[in-house]
Write a protein that holds these residues in place. Structure first.
Motif, PDB file in Angstrom:
ATOM      1  N   ASP A 140       0.803  -1.222   0.000  1.00 47.31           N
ATOM      2  CA  ASP A 140       0.000   0.000   0.000  1.00 47.31           C
ATOM      3  C   ASP A 140       0.834   1.271   0.000  1.00 47.31           C
ATOM      4  O   ASP A 140       0.311   2.365   0.229  1.00 47.31           O
ATOM      5  CB  ASP A 140      -0.921   0.019   1.225  1.00 47.31           C
ATOM      6  N   VAL A 141       2.159   1.163  -0.203  1.00 50.38           N
ATOM      7  CA  VAL A 141       3.019   2.344  -0.218  1.00 50.38           C
ATOM      8  C   VAL A 141       3.807   2.384  -1.526  1.00 50.38           C
ATOM      9  O   VAL A 141       4.016   1.357  -2.180  1.00 50.38           O
ATOM     10  CB  VAL A 141       3.992   2.356   0.986  1.00 50.38           C
ATOM     11  N   SER A 142       4.250   3.584  -1.888  1.00 52.85           N
ATOM     12  CA  SER A 142       4.985   3.768  -3.144  1.00 52.85           C
ATOM     13  C   SER A 142       6.303   4.507  -2.950  1.00 52.85           C
ATOM     14  O   SER A 142       7.198   4.404  -3.796  1.00 52.85           O
ATOM     15  CB  SER A 142       4.120   4.538  -4.146  1.00 52.85           C
ATOM     16  N   HIS A 143       6.429   5.288  -1.861  1.00 59.54           N
ATOM     17  CA  HIS A 143       7.610   6.120  -1.644  1.00 59.54           C
ATOM     18  C   HIS A 143       8.112   5.951  -0.212  1.00 59.54           C
ATOM     19  O   HIS A 143       7.349   5.600   0.699  1.00 59.54           O
ATOM     20  CB  HIS A 143       7.297   7.596  -1.898  1.00 59.54           C
ATOM     21  N   VAL A 144       9.402   6.206  -0.016  1.00 56.11           N
ATOM     22  CA  VAL A 144       9.998   6.090   1.304  1.00 56.11           C
ATOM     23  C   VAL A 144      11.023   7.197   1.490  1.00 56.11           C
ATOM     24  O   VAL A 144      11.620   7.685   0.517  1.00 56.11           O
ATOM     25  CB  VAL A 144      10.681   4.706   1.488  1.00 56.11           C
ATOM     26  N   GLY A 145      11.209   7.593   2.730  1.00 53.61           N
ATOM     27  CA  GLY A 145      12.293   8.489   3.109  1.00 53.61           C
ATOM     28  C   GLY A 145      12.954   7.940   4.353  1.00 53.61           C
ATOM     29  O   GLY A 145      12.260   7.485   5.271  1.00 53.61           O
ATOM     30  N   ILE A 146      14.270   7.927   4.388  1.00 59.12           N
ATOM     31  CA  ILE A 146      15.006   7.370   5.526  1.00 59.12           C
ATOM     32  C   ILE A 146      15.905   8.442   6.114  1.00 59.12           C
ATOM     33  O   ILE A 146      16.722   9.042   5.394  1.00 59.12           O
ATOM     34  CB  ILE A 146      15.848   6.152   5.089  1.00 59.12           C
ATOM     35  N   GLY A 147      15.750   8.699   7.405  1.00 57.24           N
ATOM     36  CA  GLY A 147      16.591   9.658   8.108  1.00 57.24           C
ATOM     37  C   GLY A 147      17.364   8.975   9.213  1.00 57.24           C
ATOM     38  O   GLY A 147      16.772   8.283  10.043  1.00 57.24           O
ATOM     39  N   ILE A 148      18.671   9.129   9.212  1.00 58.48           N
ATOM     40  CA  ILE A 148      19.529   8.470  10.198  1.00 58.48           C
ATOM     41  C   ILE A 148      20.404   9.497  10.896  1.00 58.48           C
ATOM     42  O   ILE A 148      21.011  10.350  10.241  1.00 58.48           O
ATOM     43  CB  ILE A 148      20.410   7.392   9.533  1.00 58.48           C
ATOM     44  N   SER A 149      20.463   9.417  12.220  1.00 60.86           N
ATOM     45  CA  SER A 149      21.350  10.267  13.004  1.00 60.86           C
ATOM     46  C   SER A 149      22.455   9.408  13.606  1.00 60.86           C
ATOM     47  O   SER A 149      22.208   8.278  14.038  1.00 60.86           O
ATOM     48  CB  SER A 149      20.574  10.975  14.124  1.00 60.86           C
ATOM     49  N   LEU A 150      23.678   9.946  13.630  1.00 62.11           N
ATOM     50  CA  LEU A 150      24.834   9.225  14.154  1.00 62.11           C
ATOM     51  C   LEU A 150      25.119   9.689  15.570  1.00 62.11           C
ATOM     52  O   LEU A 150      25.293  10.879  15.822  1.00 62.11           O
ATOM     53  CB  LEU A 150      26.054   9.465  13.262  1.00 62.11           C
ATOM     54  N   GLY A 151      25.172   8.716  16.485  1.00 61.55           N
ATOM     55  CA  GLY A 151      25.368   9.060  17.881  1.00 61.55           C
ATOM     56  C   GLY A 151      26.726   8.660  18.407  1.00 61.55           C
ATOM     57  O   GLY A 151      27.739   8.692  17.700  1.00 61.55           O
ATOM     58  N   GLU A 152      26.761   8.235  19.667  1.00 61.60           N
ATOM     59  CA  GLU A 152      27.996   7.917  20.369  1.00 61.60           C
ATOM     60  C   GLU A 152      28.699   6.713  19.745  1.00 61.60           C
ATOM     61  O   GLU A 152      28.060   5.776  19.251  1.00 61.60           O
ATOM     62  CB  GLU A 152      27.650   7.615  21.838  1.00 61.60           C
ATOM     63  N   GLU A 153      30.024   6.724  19.764  1.00 62.74           N
ATOM     64  CA  GLU A 153      30.799   5.611  19.233  1.00 62.74           C
ATOM     65  C   GLU A 153      31.001   4.550  20.304  1.00 62.74           C
ATOM     66  O   GLU A 153      31.333   4.844  21.443  1.00 62.74           O
ATOM     67  CB  GLU A 153      32.152   6.096  18.721  1.00 62.74           C
ATOM     68  N   VAL A 154      30.782   3.271  19.914  1.00 67.99           N
ATOM     69  CA  VAL A 154      30.983   2.131  20.800  1.00 67.99           C
ATOM     70  C   VAL A 154      31.854   1.126  20.073  1.00 67.99           C
ATOM     71  O   VAL A 154      31.463   0.591  19.043  1.00 67.99           O
ATOM     72  CB  VAL A 154      29.642   1.479  21.198  1.00 67.99           C
ATOM     73  N   ALA A 155      33.056   0.881  20.593  1.00 61.07           N
ATOM     74  CA  ALA A 155      33.973  -0.103  20.010  1.00 61.07           C
ATOM     75  C   ALA A 155      34.152   0.113  18.520  1.00 61.07           C
ATOM     76  O   ALA A 155      34.136  -0.821  17.736  1.00 61.07           O
ATOM     77  CB  ALA A 155      33.468  -1.520  20.300  1.00 61.07           C
ATOM     78  N   GLY A 156      34.309   1.365  18.128  1.00 61.37           N
ATOM     79  CA  GLY A 156      34.570   1.670  16.726  1.00 61.37           C
ATOM     80  C   GLY A 156      33.330   1.822  15.870  1.00 61.37           C
ATOM     81  O   GLY A 156      33.444   2.035  14.657  1.00 61.37           O
ATOM     82  N   ARG A 157      32.150   1.726  16.470  1.00 64.99           N
ATOM     83  CA  ARG A 157      30.910   1.859  15.707  1.00 64.99           C
ATOM     84  C   ARG A 157      30.033   2.943  16.316  1.00 64.99           C
ATOM     85  O   ARG A 157      29.866   2.995  17.535  1.00 64.99           O
ATOM     86  CB  ARG A 157      30.137   0.541  15.668  1.00 64.99           C
ATOM     87  N   ARG A 158      29.451   3.764  15.439  1.00 65.91           N
ATOM     88  CA  ARG A 158      28.557   4.823  15.897  1.00 65.91           C
ATOM     89  C   ARG A 158      27.157   4.282  16.141  1.00 65.91           C
ATOM     90  O   ARG A 158      26.644   3.447  15.373  1.00 65.91           O
ATOM     91  CB  ARG A 158      28.488   5.935  14.850  1.00 65.91           C
ATOM     92  N   GLU A 159      26.541   4.743  17.181  1.00 62.21           N
ATOM     93  CA  GLU A 159      25.135   4.449  17.404  1.00 62.21           C
ATOM     94  C   GLU A 159      24.303   5.088  16.292  1.00 62.21           C
ATOM     95  O   GLU A 159      24.543   6.235  15.901  1.00 62.21           O
ATOM     96  CB  GLU A 159      24.711   5.018  18.765  1.00 62.21           C
ATOM     97  N   LEU A 160      23.335   4.361  15.760  1.00 58.62           N
ATOM     98  CA  LEU A 160      22.476   4.863  14.687  1.00 58.62           C
ATOM     99  C   LEU A 160      21.044   4.960  15.189  1.00 58.62           C
ATOM    100  O   LEU A 160      20.496   4.003  15.729  1.00 58.62           O
ATOM    101  CB  LEU A 160      22.512   3.936  13.471  1.00 58.62           C
ATOM    102  N   LEU A 161      20.429   6.125  15.017  1.00 59.23           N
ATOM    103  CA  LEU A 161      19.009   6.312  15.258  1.00 59.23           C
ATOM    104  C   LEU A 161      18.329   6.404  13.899  1.00 59.23           C
ATOM    105  O   LEU A 161      18.680   7.268  13.088  1.00 59.23           O
ATOM    106  CB  LEU A 161      18.731   7.566  16.076  1.00 59.23           C
ATOM    107  N   VAL A 162      17.393   5.508  13.642  1.00 55.92           N
ATOM    108  CA  VAL A 162      16.839   5.333  12.303  1.00 55.92           C
ATOM    109  C   VAL A 162      15.344   5.631  12.302  1.00 55.92           C
ATOM    110  O   VAL A 162      14.605   5.172  13.179  1.00 55.92           O
ATOM    111  CB  VAL A 162      17.067   3.889  11.810  1.00 55.92           C
ATOM    112  N   THR A 163      14.905   6.389  11.301  1.00 59.14           N
ATOM    113  CA  THR A 163      13.477   6.589  11.046  1.00 59.14           C
ATOM    114  C   THR A 163      13.207   6.299   9.576  1.00 59.14           C
ATOM    115  O   THR A 163      13.800   6.926   8.695  1.00 59.14           O
ATOM    116  CB  THR A 163      13.025   8.022  11.372  1.00 59.14           C
ATOM    117  N   GLN A 164      12.336   5.340   9.317  1.00 59.29           N
ATOM    118  CA  GLN A 164      11.875   5.037   7.959  1.00 59.29           C
ATOM    119  C   GLN A 164      10.422   5.494   7.841  1.00 59.29           C
ATOM    120  O   GLN A 164       9.585   5.111   8.654  1.00 59.29           O
ATOM    121  CB  GLN A 164      11.957   3.541   7.672  1.00 59.29           C
TER     122      GLN A 164
END
Length: 547
Positions: free
Chosen positions: A398-422
């Motif tokens: 029932d959907v045709s379009h998408v937008g994805i927004g990601i914010s980069l947060g604190e680094e843990v063991a070489g990886r950034r925390e990701l906050l994701v909204t689809q």
């Protein structure tokens, strides 16, 4: 040993008993032999895992371990809770056992994979989503210094007062020791739920929600990847019951329990059940890293967009188009979740997903949203696809379009925390009026056998064209009434049904065609702009006449 080092892994993903024997009474279940998939690796022989729980949420035979380190950490947890004026989380024997397994199987010097965390929790019979996990590198034999080093972080973590359980796991190392400290939320209680079922077996999913939650739903993803929603019966104010059956299913089945609170729809439990198969005993293999840390939010968003359409293609679904307006909507929400530390669909600042889409000047009749917290783009998408409720949004027709927004947060063991909204919406394509008319006529005739009047159809089409072009409905209705009086005199009565839909699949005419004396209809179909649905809305005008 080096000084104390802390890393925080926040709960991965956010957004849904008693077993009943199958087959003859007293029959022993038979299990199909299952080859070990390439994606799994056998547990190393030198790693001793605790025994697996036979059911989810069954009474644990484990006891909370007691040693100097655990006593010191739990004292610090209780002190931090008292200082924050919150109820201390309860030491949970199952969570201790799960963290003991997790410490044993975790890779050295890197982040702990999402699949490892889920494996350890499910093996011990825990159904709630991933906990907030503190990874501590220090000296197990210096409990006072470790507890002292935790003070500031514990005060920060426990101030919200939302955690119900605490668990600790350890592993000694040659140069530094590993200590895992986990805090987990729990907003429901259930009767034991079978982890494995024989062919034809069934499991009752019966539970009670916490006071702040309501509207429970139980979702199911089958081995074929299709998502369905199980029938749920409500029991009293907060109780619910559903039944899951292996009658038509084999292999891994994913079940999810969701409910609504002030933050919107929230996953309260997400867990696998194996039909006619044994639950895996092997630690999942991560293999070579194919999920490198993103260098920017733009790179992360682009990679996830490709993954979304790859997952849709695997299920024979058309690719979604990228809508930059939705990207902006998603980024703003992810930025807010990063700032507040609260991952949810409903924001006290911006409202619901529909409110945010509307504020972004996007008009649509369909708004779906997934939100997540993870430490890798692939991990986030994998976790969302592993959640039946989120998966249903990703694979929606029932959907045709998408937008994805990601914010980069604190680094843990070489990886950034990701906050994701689809964010998913529907922008209808231009319609073929003749095809749509055939579809609507078929729906009408399926409800009530009637003849189509050419005179009524002519007036209905003029009416539909007028309102689709922007004419007020009252004005278009007045013009239609004059046309009826002048040209359709052989009907004693004509009633009008006007509706606007985003797709014909959502049009259900049953309730509007119940009049016994209605014998003819006229149909008008047009496409135009709508203040809520946006461009491409389908306007339907049905005139119902009786001789």
């Amino acid at each position: 040993m080096p000084g104390l080092r802390l890393s925080l892994i926040l709960g991965s993903l956010l957004f849904f008993l008693q077993s009943c024997g199958g087959g003859p009474q007293g029959a022993q279940p038979s299990w199909r032999k299952r080859a070990q998939p390439d994606s799994e690796a056998r547990t190393p022989s030198n790693v001793k895992l605790s025994h697996a729980a036979p059911e989810y949420n069954s009474l644990s035979r484990e006891q909370v371990p007691d040693n100097a380190l655990i006593r010191e950490i739990l004292k610090s947890v209780e002190a931090a809770s008292v200082a924050a004026n919150t109820k201390p989380p309860v030491p949970d024997a199952r969570l201790f056992a799960a963290l003991g397994d997790l410490a044993a199987i975790s890779p050295k010097g890197g982040p702990i994979p999402y699949t490892f965390i889920e494996f350890a929790l499910h093996r011990r019979g825990i159904i709630e989503p991933s906990p907030n996990l503190l990874i501590i590198e220090g000296d197990i034999d210096s409990p006072e210094s470790i507890a002292e080093g935790l003070t500031e972080r514990l005060s920060e973590m426990l101030s919200a007062g939302r955690f119900a359980r605490v668990g600790i796991g350890t592993r000694r190392g040659s140069d530094t020791d590993l200590i895992l400290l986990a805090f987990q939320e729990s907003h429901l209680t259930t009767r034991p739920i079978a982890r494995e079922l024989p062919r034809g077996g069934s499991a009752g999913i019966e539970g009670v929600l916490a006071p702040s939650f309501s509207e429970p739903h139980v979702w199911h993803t089958g081995a074929d990847g299709q998502v369905t929603r199980l029938s749920v019966s409500l029991i009293g104010a907060k109780g619910f019951r559903a039944l899951f059956s292996c009658e038509q299913e084999t292999g891994r089945q994913q079940l999810e329990i969701t409910a609504e609170d002030a933050s919107g729809s929230t996953v309260l439990a997400n867990f696998p059940v194996w039909c006619d198969e044994r639950a895996p005993t092997a630690v999942p293999s991560i293999g070579p890293s194919s999920d490198p840390p993103p260098k920017s939010r733009e790179e992360a968003e682009e990679r996830m967009f490709k993954m979304v359409n790859q997952d849709r293609a695997k299920h024979g679904l058309p690719a979604l188009k990228l809508d930059r307006r939705l990207v902006s909507v998603g980024r703003k929400h992810s930025d807010e979740m990063l700032e507040t530390g609260h991952v949810a669909h409903v924001s006290p600042r911006t409202g619901s997903a529909g409110d945010r889409v509307k504020a972004g000047d996007v008009r649509t009749a369909v708004v779906l949203e997934n939100v997540a917290r993870a430490y890798g783009v692939g991990e986030a998408q994998l976790g969302l696809m592993n959640s039946p409720g989120h998966r249903a949004n990703l694979l929606s027709t029932d959907v045709s379009h998408v937008g994805i927004g990601i914010s980069l947060g604190e680094e843990v063991a070489g990886r950034r925390e990701l906050l994701v909204t689809q964010v998913f919406i529907l922008i209808p394509r231009p319609i073929d009026p003749r095809k749509v008319k055939r579809q609507v006529v078929a729906k009408i005739q399926a409800v009530k056998a009637m003849g189509e009047s050419g005179a009524l159809t002519q007036v209905a089409q003029q009416f539909a064209n007028s309102i689709a072009s922007g004419m007020p409905t009252e004005e278009a209705s007045a013009i239609a009434s004059k046309s009826l009086d002048a040209n359709v005199g052989n009907f004693t009565r004509v009633s009008t049904l006007v509706t606007t839909v985003s797709s014909i699949s959502s049009f259900e005419p049953a309730d509007s065609l119940k009049g016994d004396k209605i014998s003819y209809f006229g149909l008008g179909v047009a496409q135009g702009n709508h203040p809520v649905m946006g461009d491409g809305a389908i306007y339907l005008v049905i005139l119902l006449g009786q001789r």
